[in-house]
Enzyme design. Structure first.
Site: not given
Ligand code: GUN
Length: 281
Positions: A52, A96, A119
């Site tokens: 990211k 996350q 998200d």
């Molecule tokens: N953990 C696995 N996939 C995701 C996601 O798309 N967003 C977040 N915040 N955590 C994750």
């Protein structure tokens, strides 16, 4: 031979579009900032968070990294989210997942201000999606819609079957396909005669989390198959929820693993960050 839906190439297209928009905003004196919070050091999460950050760098989004120790209290985390909510120079906040067990995930996600929830997990954004109002949409299902549209696959009027009903993929996926005028069925672990249902699908989205579970006998001849799963098989090779070798000869189009749905999640996160600026106005 099925058409391979190239998620890598489509994700690059979307990231390049974001990059252009960010450059334009910069020229107008507007900077886009994403705060990424990781609690603990789950190795998979560290890889995702790293990807990211790299995507932000490529696009020109400023990223603020908060790497908090495993024993961070829920109170401390909520305090940080509160600070980031109040900061005018922060457009997006991402926590996350998964979080350590002593932290209530729902409480944390609900604390992120809906206008910064890139998200798309906040109940207000989920509700907005449900009734067709503007808001952030969960990145993986939003990415799947882009894969279909940019591959010239019509959704309107099609029989769409989603396997899986998670809050992050299955449910928002069903709502998005419905928004595109698909005829949508959601299936799950308690569905009776799953094959009978999936064999009706013109578009089959598979998000069950079981390696190679979907074989040719679940798929109608000429269907479009989207595989959300990602697993490592016994030889440490990546595979999806779909048994690609068995299913591919029967499809008109299919996403590979890797290189299908996976790269789209981050591309759509970047897109949400860019859109957050307008949404906050
Ligand atoms: N953990 C696995 N996939 C995701 C996601 O798309 N967003 C977040 N915040 N955590 C994750």
């Amino acid at each position: 031979m099925a058409k391979l839906i190239d998620g890598k190439a489509i994700s690059v297209q979307i990231k390049d579009e974001c990059r252009e928009k960010v450059a334009q905003m910069k020229a107008e004196g507007v900077e886009v900032t994403l705060a990424v919070i990781q609690v603990g050091n789950d190795p998979a999460s560290t890889v995702y968070v790293g990807n990211k950050k790299k995507a932000c760098e490529y696009i020109g989004i400023r990223s603020l990294a908060y790497e908090l120790p495993e024993d961070t209290t829920e109170e401390k985390l909520l305090e940080l989210i509160g600070e980031l909510n109040a900061r005018k120079d922060v457009n997006g906040i991402l926590v996350q997942l998964p979080l350590p067990k002593h932290i209530n995930e729902e409480k944390v996600l609900d604390a992120i201000h809906p206008s910064k929830d890139v998200d798309g997990f906040h109940p207000q954004n989920v509700g907005a999606l449900c009734i067709g109002k503007p808001g952030f949409v969960s990145c993986t299902p939003a990415g799947i819609i882009q894969l279909l549209k940019r591959s010239g696959i019509e959704i309107a009027g099609k029989e769409c079957v989603v396997i899986g009903r998670s809050n992050i993929v299955g449910k928002p996926m069903a709502l998005l396909l419905l928004r595109e005028n698909g005829t949508v069925t959601v299936t799950h672990s308690r569905t009776k005669d799953l094959k009978e249902v999936t064999r009706r699908a013109d578009i089959l989205v598979v998000a069950i989390g079981k390696p190679k579970m979907i074989t040719a006998d679940y798929v109608k001849e000429g269907a479009v198959v989207i595989d959300v799963g990602i697993h490592r098989n016994e030889n440490n090779k990546l595979c999806g929820d779909v048994d690609f070798e068995s299913v591919e000869p029967h499809c008109s189009a299919i996403t590979p693993v890797p290189g299908g749905v996976g790269p789209m999640t981050i591309a759509m996160l970047m897109n949400n960050c860019v859109e957050s600026v307008a949404l906050q106005k």
